[in-house]
Design a protein around this motif. Sequence first.
Motif, short mmCIF file in Angstrom:
data_model
loop_
_atom_site.label_atom_id
_atom_site.label_comp_id
_atom_site.label_asym_id
_atom_site.label_seq_id
_atom_site.Cartn_x
_atom_site.Cartn_y
_atom_site.Cartn_z
N TYR A 68 15.20 18.67 24.54
CA TYR A 68 14.11 17.74 24.24
C TYR A 68 13.47 18.09 22.89
O TYR A 68 13.24 17.22 22.05
N THR A 69 13.20 19.36 22.68
CA THR A 69 12.57 19.80 21.42
C THR A 69 13.47 19.48 20.24
O THR A 69 13.01 18.97 19.21
N GLN A 70 14.77 19.79 20.37
CA GLN A 70 15.70 19.52 19.27
C GLN A 70 15.79 18.02 19.00
O GLN A 70 15.85 17.59 17.83
N PHE A 71 15.76 17.22 20.04
CA PHE A 71 15.90 15.77 19.89
C PHE A 71 14.71 15.18 19.13
O PHE A 71 14.90 14.45 18.15
N ILE A 72 13.50 15.46 19.57
CA ILE A 72 12.34 14.81 18.94
C ILE A 72 12.08 15.35 17.53
O ILE A 72 11.43 14.69 16.72
N GLN A 73 12.60 16.54 17.22
CA GLN A 73 12.48 17.04 15.85
C GLN A 73 13.51 16.41 14.93
O GLN A 73 13.24 16.21 13.74
#
Length: 1472
Positions: free
Chosen positions: A536-541
């Motif tokens: 999730y963190t990698q995606f939204i960044q």
Amino acid sequence: MSFNNFRNNVRANANEERVEINQRLLIDKILARYPSEFVVYRELMQNSDDAKSSRVQIIFESQDKVDKVVRILFKNDGSAFNHDDWNRLKRIAEGNPDEKKIGAFGVGFYSLFKICENPFVSSGGLGMDFIWHGNQLFTSFGPTGDDDKVWTTFFMDMKKPIEFPDVEKFAQFLANSLGFTENLKEVSVHFNNTLVIQLSKEMQKPKLIKIASEFNTYSSQKMFHLTSVNVRDVRLYVKRLLVPTSFNIRQLRSVSYQKEEKSIFLRIAGGNLDVKVGNEFSAEMEEIVKKKPPNKTSIQMIFTGFHEHNDDITPVFKDLLPYPKQGKIYIGFPTDQTTGCSSHLAARVIPTMSRVLVDMANETLAKYNGEMLCLAGTLCRILYEDEMDQIKQLYKEDVRILFERRAAYALRNFTFYPSTPNEKVGKIAGSHFFDCLKQPLSVLSTNGIRPISDIRMPNLEMMGFIKNVPVVPEILLEQCHTFFKKAKDSLNLIRELNFQDVLNELSSRVLSEDEMIELLKWWISYKSNRNNSLEYTQFIQSARIGNDNNVRSLNTFHHFLNPGIIPPDMDVPDNVFPYTILKKLKDQKLNDHRLKGQEFNDQNLKKWFGWSELSLVNWARFIVTKPDLENNSIFSEKVHEILARNFKKMSRNDKIIITQLFKHKECIPTTSGMKIPSKAYFENINLFPELPTIKFQNPSSVKNVMELLGVRKVVELELIFENQKNLDHMQLVKYFASKSSDLKISEMEILKDKPIWPKKSSNDEELVDRFVARDLHTPTPLHCEFGLPVIAWNKGWSNSSEEGKFLIRLGLREYPTLEKILELAAPPTDLNIRERVLKYFIDNFDKNYNRIYRSDVVNVAFLPCSDPDIYAKPSECFVNLECKIMDFKVIRQDLKFHVGKLGVHQNPNHEQLLNKLKESPPQDKDDAKKIFEYLASQQGSFTDYDWDTLANLKFIPVQDKIRPSIINYTTPNNCFFNIQEEILSDFFNCIDFGNKANKFLQSCGVKDELTPINFAELLVQSADELWKLVKKIDDGVDKYMYFLRKIALDFKILADKSSLIEKMKTTPILIAIKKVYRDEEEINDSELASAKAIYINDDMVYQQIFNPLTAPEDETLENMYKKLGCESLKRSVKEISVPKGIMGETENSKLLQEKITDRASLFYFEYPKEYIKRDENWLKKLKVREVDYIETKYTLGRIKKIKKNDTIINESMNSWILHITSDSSSLDISQHIAKNIFVVYKWKDVFCINTLLTTPLPVLKKMGYPVNRILQQQKYQPSTAEIHKNLRDNLQNFIKSCNSNTNIDSNDDDNQNSQNTINYHCDMPDNLLHYVGFMQGIKLHDTKDVQQSIILSQPYNASLSRFINMLKDLADVFELELDTINIFYSNDHTIAFNYEKTFFFNLKFYHELHDDECKIKPTVDAISFWFMTFCHELAHNFVKPHNYEHEHYFSSFAELYMPNFLAMVNRHTVTY
């Protein structure tokens, strides 16, 4: 004597004879292995190609007036036959030793006998004629006188006239055969002088394909090496007559048919192979196929390129273009074996004898063929990679679809599927296709030709935003679905697009708005199935949107807008995701499967993106910072309208926050300008002039928000209370009633406790005193009649009026309180009022009092009872008059149907009944009978604990046994309804209070009769007293014995009475027997004794010696005596015997020892092992010696006795000796033998041994005793040689084993591997059979899925009878019992099967194949077919799979039973 000696003797004394071979039968068997339709032409064309022929002519000739073919001429222009060729033509199975020729088995020429009885061969001016004499074949050879040196001709006169072949099918066969011929270029077919078919081929010069150095060009075991690869174009021509399928020769003579001329272009790739095998392997090959492996060979593949492939081709050539189906393996000519891919393969692999399959059964041939198939896979890979290189060089994006189709065609052409019928062929080639090159397979992707490991399987959910990551194009995936599924799932060559690929795509560029929508769709679907915080963190960044001036990643957004709460045209904070994108996403929900079922609610948006809905509170925090809120009344009114629309959705906390945010803001438009909420009033407040009232276009729409923010609705109470004296209470209540909904809770509480309401007086005195509302009642006549304080009221009263409802809210009472009503209903209130109050209470109970009434806490005696002037609480009285018998209070009977709801019970509960019984037990029997009968009606209310209490409670009145006038009380446990023995009445109470009362007492524990426990307790407590009583009466001892037996029969009931059992063991309660002698008569004297003083009389000798106290000789009593501690007399006595006098062998002892030794086996016959103390060997070693006498010393406790005996067995110096005297009896000897060989013995065992010992053996035999069998069993022990001979005999007599259904070992282990790859065709049908009948000794079966029996139905009756007769004849041939034969009917493809050495034959195949020709008598064809089927199934007992081993056993059975079969055929003179 050795085996060699045997052989030499035979050779020296016998004449040699030649083994005769029935050549006709041999050839017929060989031809039976050739199932191909055009096998004759296949073999002759192969021979022609081997002879370097370029042309072949096939001429079908007919005679005048005959519409069928009577002769066939097959001509080729190859090399004429040489001397070796002519010689080989005469020899069956010799084969051509030239390794460059395909022929290997030497049986191809004999295919001519399939259609021709006497073929003739002409070549080079010489000819050979074949003639039959009986079953032997002879030839004539010599010059023909023909000058033709060009053509080699085979003349074949038909056995019987035949039809001309189907032109189209024959042309297809010839075209397939011409495809890979090395020398043959032209084939023509004539009917007499008419050309029917002409085929020819042209081949271009081959072009060399460069083999990249990375390729491994060796087979797996280095047997073959691919040295070069070339490709050449081939063109095939066909000219043929277009004749209908069902034409005849007469039409061919008379009708002029149209001609078809067509051609086809093919590409043939050739691979040149070097062959390197060891000498040992070469010798094995030569032994099998009669030729050595070649040093060089080649393989070829027919395939068409994308541009050459054309669906519009003549049917003649359709089999040469198998795409998209599998190609065939050509061994000179096509076989039935497929390649696994869509190209034909021509290779000099070794076929089976039938030439239609590749031999993968023989280990040597399988290795050779497998090695060559490896390089077939390598050739496929080279051709495929060459095609990919060409696409790579020519690729242009504007014609991408064309190249994708070309790449898909190539990939599908070389995709390997399971080959048939042998899967190994395709597996080997397919495996080497991938293994021959370490580099990954080249595949066309959306970004050009790439290694397959760099390409991803497309994910339709990602294709809207994936642009830079190479994926498999849609056309390739659709047309090559099988390949990519296998590449992904089994070979791990490629994987699907995954999250990391998405991150790579997002990192490479900024997405457009439409691409962002597609990305969010995918993320919603992806996120719904997993929860990974790192992803999730990698995606939204990584995900970014915007333009060059404003690029923002998704992690900068925290909220989304709900237009139902806040309109999109209102100002919102910067961390709210753009509403336009989210709206499009929601609009596409119904049309996108990824979003179906997904709700765009707060929870999901939080899970998917980490966003939360922009709450009204957060928006309010943002909006109060806007200056327009206080400066612009229009903007302020719009804000208040938004808050009002969402008012119902606000939580209590939200309302508090919003109130705090707005309370100090001058945000309320009023008639006096913008005001803070607490300074503004609602528009309908008119008590005071010039109040600042709110000013909105629609004031009612924002009323709820105005109330929340604190806009005033009523005048303060303090002002009203200050002017209370000037206000009439009727006017005051009217005002408050009109404003009741606007009063705050705190204001209502003040009004409830404020004494502002006057009480109605009985006269016209002034209303001075004021009361709170809850101290007054509504002014109804009933309340006045009861004397209750009511409110002063000067007009008509109604509880439902606004004023009435408001006063009731303040606490004005609508009805008397429970305490007050109970007080009025009980004394000393006036009787008339009491009755009316009670009636009111009962009538209004459900409505007014049921909720608060609890009968168990009511402490007022207000209920009138059946006795005058007696009142009781609800818990003290009952409805049922019967309970008065136990002195309980009963309600007045006119109220019995009304007081149940007041808590008055029908009867006392179990505790009350139990307590009353304890306090006041019945005084006499009559009183007890009534009480017990009433209690019997209440049994259902008692608990298990109550019954346990009653069982031990003394409440049953009984007369004193000594003083009858005195009543004693006893417990139910000590009472019985029936005591059969009158003598026991002094010890137990017998009662009877009538059936109804007795049922209650029985539940309390009174028993119908005495139990074993009662008897046991009686004996422990009063055994002496009882014994004295029974001694006074006749049969008294038997009576006491009866009591003991009652205990013994159910002794297990006493198992949990451990203390009682202990007392029984130590108390003298058991009858003991002692022998006494009176007047020389033995009498059993009885007395009572404890268990320790009594012995079990299990040895009559010891009993006579010691005469101790013994237990009665009753098995039931003995078992109980043992459990109570009585010892075995046998085990208690110690015995020491000493032989006296001279000991030695006598004639008597020798004779006895010999008899014991000879008959030892008889003594043990049919005795279980667990009964044996010492075995037969011990008895045979027993020595017998005679002595003068034997002195035996017996010890029982402290008592010792010495006695002389005549027989004893004891151990002396490690050997056992039977000592006898001259007076020893056979019975005495038998007793001592039984005592020593059996664990436990009885007199019958002694008598049995005595009989066997003394009776002559002939007498025993005459009586039927199995003397010989028992003695022989002990003597016969088979040797190892005999065991092996038996095993051989079992194998040699296999047929007998079928009849007896004994086991024959098959080579299951040897065939374990082959079972995994060979399909079975003789298995039991999938739907199992069930037995339906029996006919002529043969069982009949149907499949389980049929509703009615097929095999027994009328249409099959005659057919079934004929089939049974045929199978019975064949069973005689094989010497099989009829119970091994079964017939079934099944619609599957099973002809027959072997199940546990019983044979099942399918009536369906006989009915469809043979029944029509066998209606008069069975034909040779039919009976031969089923004879061979028998042999086939018999062979399955040794080998399960269909391989060469099975074929060996199959042939062996056929040869072994062929004489029986021919004899049966001749005997029945079957029809030919």
